[in-house]
Scaffold this motif. Structure first.
Motif, short mmCIF file in Angstrom:
data_model
loop_
_atom_site.label_atom_id
_atom_site.label_comp_id
_atom_site.label_asym_id
_atom_site.label_seq_id
_atom_site.Cartn_x
_atom_site.Cartn_y
_atom_site.Cartn_z
N ARG A 68 28.18 12.60 14.64
CA ARG A 68 27.89 11.72 15.76
C ARG A 68 29.20 11.04 16.13
NH1 ARG A 68 24.11 8.31 13.36
NH2 ARG A 68 22.40 9.72 13.83
N PHE A 69 29.54 11.07 17.42
CA PHE A 69 30.78 10.45 17.87
C PHE A 69 30.42 9.20 18.67
CE2 PHE A 69 33.80 13.72 16.71
CZ PHE A 69 32.98 14.81 16.53
N ARG A 70 30.82 8.03 18.14
CA ARG A 70 30.46 6.77 18.80
C ARG A 70 31.69 6.17 19.48
NH1 ARG A 70 25.95 3.91 18.52
NH2 ARG A 70 25.17 5.13 16.77
N CYS A 71 31.56 5.92 20.78
CA CYS A 71 32.66 5.37 21.58
C CYS A 71 32.89 3.91 21.19
CB CYS A 71 32.33 5.50 23.06
SG CYS A 71 33.50 4.71 24.13
N ARG A 72 34.15 3.53 21.05
CA ARG A 72 34.44 2.15 20.65
C ARG A 72 34.28 1.19 21.81
NH1 ARG A 72 39.37 1.96 16.33
NH2 ARG A 72 38.05 2.08 14.51
N GLU A 73 34.36 1.69 23.04
CA GLU A 73 34.26 0.80 24.21
C GLU A 73 32.82 0.53 24.59
OE1 GLU A 73 36.57 1.40 27.89
OE2 GLU A 73 38.30 1.61 26.54
N CYS A 74 32.02 1.58 24.79
CA CYS A 74 30.65 1.37 25.25
C CYS A 74 29.64 1.43 24.11
CB CYS A 74 30.28 2.38 26.34
SG CYS A 74 30.26 4.08 25.78
N LYS A 75 30.08 1.79 22.90
CA LYS A 75 29.24 1.84 21.70
C LYS A 75 28.13 2.91 21.78
CE LYS A 75 31.23 -1.71 19.68
NZ LYS A 75 32.18 -1.39 18.61
N LYS A 76 28.23 3.79 22.76
CA LYS A 76 27.25 4.85 22.86
C LYS A 76 27.73 6.06 22.07
CE LYS A 76 25.09 3.62 27.19
NZ LYS A 76 25.03 3.88 28.62
N ALA A 77 26.77 6.85 21.57
CA ALA A 77 27.12 7.98 20.73
C ALA A 77 26.71 9.28 21.40
CB ALA A 77 26.44 7.86 19.38
N HIS A 78 27.47 10.33 21.14
CA HIS A 78 27.10 11.66 21.60
C HIS A 78 27.39 12.65 20.48
CE1 HIS A 78 31.40 11.49 22.61
NE2 HIS A 78 31.40 12.79 22.45
N HIS A 79 26.92 13.87 20.68
CA HIS A 79 27.09 14.91 19.65
C HIS A 79 27.95 16.03 20.19
CE1 HIS A 79 23.94 13.38 16.91
NE2 HIS A 79 23.53 12.81 18.02
N ARG A 80 28.49 16.80 19.28
CA ARG A 80 29.19 18.02 19.61
C ARG A 80 28.50 19.14 18.86
NH1 ARG A 80 35.52 16.12 19.14
NH2 ARG A 80 35.43 14.66 20.87
N PRO A 81 28.69 20.38 19.29
CA PRO A 81 28.04 21.48 18.57
C PRO A 81 28.37 21.44 17.09
CG PRO A 81 29.00 22.31 20.58
CD PRO A 81 29.41 20.87 20.48
N SER A 82 27.35 21.64 16.26
CA SER A 82 27.56 21.55 14.82
C SER A 82 28.29 22.79 14.33
CB SER A 82 26.23 21.39 14.11
OG SER A 82 25.46 22.56 14.30
N PHE A 83 28.77 22.72 13.11
CA PHE A 83 29.50 23.84 12.52
C PHE A 83 29.17 23.88 11.04
CE2 PHE A 83 32.05 20.03 12.63
CZ PHE A 83 32.53 19.94 11.34
N ARG A 84 29.65 24.93 10.37
CA ARG A 84 29.38 25.08 8.95
C ARG A 84 30.66 24.87 8.15
NH1 ARG A 84 25.24 27.32 6.68
NH2 ARG A 84 23.37 27.50 7.95
N ALA A 85 30.52 24.27 6.98
CA ALA A 85 31.67 24.05 6.12
C ALA A 85 31.21 24.00 4.67
CB ALA A 85 32.37 22.75 6.48
N LYS A 86 32.08 24.46 3.79
CA LYS A 86 31.78 24.42 2.37
C LYS A 86 31.75 22.98 1.88
CE LYS A 86 32.61 28.35 -0.48
NZ LYS A 86 33.57 29.33 -0.96
N THR A 87 32.82 22.25 2.19
CA THR A 87 32.87 20.82 1.88
C THR A 87 33.34 20.09 3.13
OG1 THR A 87 35.12 21.05 1.06
CG2 THR A 87 33.36 21.03 -0.59
N PHE A 88 32.82 18.88 3.33
CA PHE A 88 33.23 18.10 4.49
C PHE A 88 33.55 16.69 4.04
CE2 PHE A 88 32.56 15.35 8.12
CZ PHE A 88 33.36 16.00 9.06
N GLU A 89 34.66 16.15 4.55
CA GLU A 89 35.14 14.85 4.11
C GLU A 89 35.69 14.08 5.30
OE1 GLU A 89 38.30 13.35 0.84
OE2 GLU A 89 37.74 15.46 0.70
N LEU A 90 35.37 12.80 5.40
CA LEU A 90 35.96 11.94 6.41
C LEU A 90 37.11 11.16 5.78
CD1 LEU A 90 32.82 10.59 8.27
CD2 LEU A 90 34.56 12.08 9.21
N THR A 91 38.28 11.25 6.38
CA THR A 91 39.46 10.61 5.80
C THR A 91 39.88 9.43 6.65
OG1 THR A 91 40.84 12.16 6.99
CG2 THR A 91 40.31 12.72 4.72
N GLU A 92 40.63 8.51 6.02
CA GLU A 92 41.15 7.35 6.74
C GLU A 92 42.35 7.76 7.59
OE1 GLU A 92 39.55 4.51 6.72
OE2 GLU A 92 38.13 5.25 5.24
N ALA A 93 42.59 6.98 8.65
CA ALA A 93 43.71 7.17 9.58
C ALA A 93 43.81 8.56 10.19
CB ALA A 93 45.05 6.86 8.90
#
Ligand SMILES: [Zn+2]
Length: 93
Positions: A68-93
């Motif tokens: 889910r991608f949430r806009c910092r200005e309007c705070k609304k969220a939208h999606h992008r087509p999903s994908f497959r991954a063995k492992t998924f990680e959100l990193t800082e910066a």
């Protein structure tokens, strides 16, 4: 796969590029009162229950990632087509 927690991308509500906060969509436990779940319980009850083949051969090597991608200005969220991954990680910066 690694992905930054904040990406710059197109916001369809603002109509321009903004900073988007990336959230991983978690699967909620299914509510037993939803129409589809009630239908599933009714259809799969009794003799000849399951409507889909039960996949028990092996576990899939990759899992589908929903973001889910949430806009910092309007705070609304939208999606992008999903994908497959063995492992998924959100990193800082
Ligand atoms: Zn926006």
């Amino acid at each position: 796969m690694k992905m930054p927690r904040v990406v710059r991308g197109y916001c369809p509500f603002c109509g321009k590029h903004n900073d988007l906060e990336v959230e991983k969509v978690k699967t909620k436990p299914r509510s037993e009162f939803r129409r589809g779940q009630r239908r599933f319980r009714r259809v799969s009850a009794g003799y000849g229950g399951s409507t889909r083949a039960i996949y028990k051969d092996r576990e899939k090597p990759t899992k589908r990632v929903y973001l889910r991608f949430r806009c910092r200005e309007c705070k609304k969220a939208h999606h992008r087509p999903s994908f497959r991954a063995k492992t998924f990680e959100l990193t800082e910066a």
